[in-house]
Write a protein that holds these residues in place. Structure first.
Motif, PDB file in Angstrom:
ATOM      1  N   ASP A   1     -29.169  34.368  76.167  1.00  0.00           N
ATOM      2  CA  ASP A   1     -30.216  34.943  77.037  1.00  0.00           C
ATOM      3  C   ASP A   1     -31.529  34.193  76.884  1.00  0.00           C
ATOM      4  O   ASP A   1     -32.235  33.951  77.861  1.00  0.00           O
ATOM      5  CB  ASP A   1     -30.432  36.424  76.694  1.00  0.00           C
TER       6      ASP A   1
ATOM      7  N   ARG B   1     -31.265  30.885  78.799  1.00  0.00           N
ATOM      8  CA  ARG B   1     -31.351  31.141  80.244  1.00  0.00           C
ATOM      9  C   ARG B   1     -32.780  31.458  80.653  1.00  0.00           C
ATOM     10  O   ARG B   1     -33.282  30.963  81.667  1.00  0.00           O
ATOM     11  CB  ARG B   1     -30.413  32.292  80.634  1.00  0.00           C
TER      12      ARG B   1
ATOM     13  N   GLU C   1     -34.964  28.276  80.572  1.00  0.00           N
ATOM     14  CA  GLU C   1     -34.680  27.406  81.721  1.00  0.00           C
ATOM     15  C   GLU C   1     -35.287  27.967  83.010  1.00  0.00           C
ATOM     16  O   GLU C   1     -35.851  27.228  83.818  1.00  0.00           O
ATOM     17  CB  GLU C   1     -33.172  27.212  81.884  1.00  0.00           C
ATOM     18  N   LYS C   2     -35.156  29.273  83.175  1.00  0.00           N
ATOM     19  CA  LYS C   2     -35.709  29.932  84.371  1.00  0.00           C
ATOM     20  C   LYS C   2     -37.229  29.777  84.409  1.00  0.00           C
ATOM     21  O   LYS C   2     -37.812  29.467  85.454  1.00  0.00           O
ATOM     22  CB  LYS C   2     -35.318  31.414  84.360  1.00  0.00           C
TER      23      LYS C   2
END
Length: 201
Positions: free
Chosen positions: A3, A6, A9-10
């Motif tokens: 998580d 992710r 990166e977001k």
């Protein structure tokens, strides 16, 4: 992928997109800023910008069109501590239902507008707040057409002018660079709570 990965990166993609947008925003100009609407916070937000201007060591000024002799925290703070950076002029004598003298209200609003023009014309002032001028215009104490024409023709290019009060005229909204409408959802006055120091004044 975890998580945390992710999420990182977001956020990196969001930052790249945001940086690309921000790179295109390079212009500077003095803004015409309008705070209107039935909700609380129009003058409070405007004074926040005045205090921000003072904090940057820039000259500014306030002209109050309606509010009368009642002491307010912002006026006391500015006049006692920052009078070298901010001129403060309380030109009104209270709301029109308090004075009950239309001719006098018109006279005082006219004097306030003349003072406002003088302060706006002075390029040393980075920001000028015209507090409750929208109310003076709504009652035709000050001409909307005159205000808009003056701001468009004579406001120095780097001076910000903030105009507050309910019922901002459409012509002013059209001429403005930034317009915020405060929406009333709840207010303690409706429950019998009076105006209180630190919240309203």
């Amino acid at each position: 992928m975890t998580d945390d990965t992710r999420h990182a990166e977001k956020m990196a993609k969001k930052k790249a997109a945001r940086d690309k947008i921000m790179a295109t925003k390079t212009a500077e100009k003095g803004l015409i800023i309008v705070h209107t609407g039935k909700g609380k916070g129009k003058s409070s937000a405007a004074f926040g910008m005045i205090f921000r201007t003072i904090a940057h060591g820039m000259h500014c000024a306030v002209v109050q069109f309606i509010k009368g002799g009642m002491e307010t925290g912002e006026r006391t703070l500015i006049t006692e501590n920052f009078s070298d950076l901010c001129e403060f002029h309380t030109m009104g004598e209270g709301f029109t239902w308090e004075t009950q003298d239309k001719a006098r209200d018109i006279e005082m609003a006219g004097k306030a507008w003349e003072k406002a023009k003088e302060l706006i014309r002075d390029p040393a002032n980075r920001m000028v707040l015209l507090d409750e001028i929208n109310i003076a215009m709504r009652y035709d104490y000050v001409s909307v057409a005159d205000v808009v024409a003056f701001l468009q023709a004579e406001k120095p290019p780097t001076t910000h002018v903030v105009l507050t009060g309910r019922n901002a005229a459409e012509a002013l909204i059209e001429a403005a660079d930034l317009v915020t409408e405060m929406e009333l959802i709840k207010h303690p006055f409706r429950s019998g709570v009076k105006a209180q120091a630190g919240v309203e004044f």
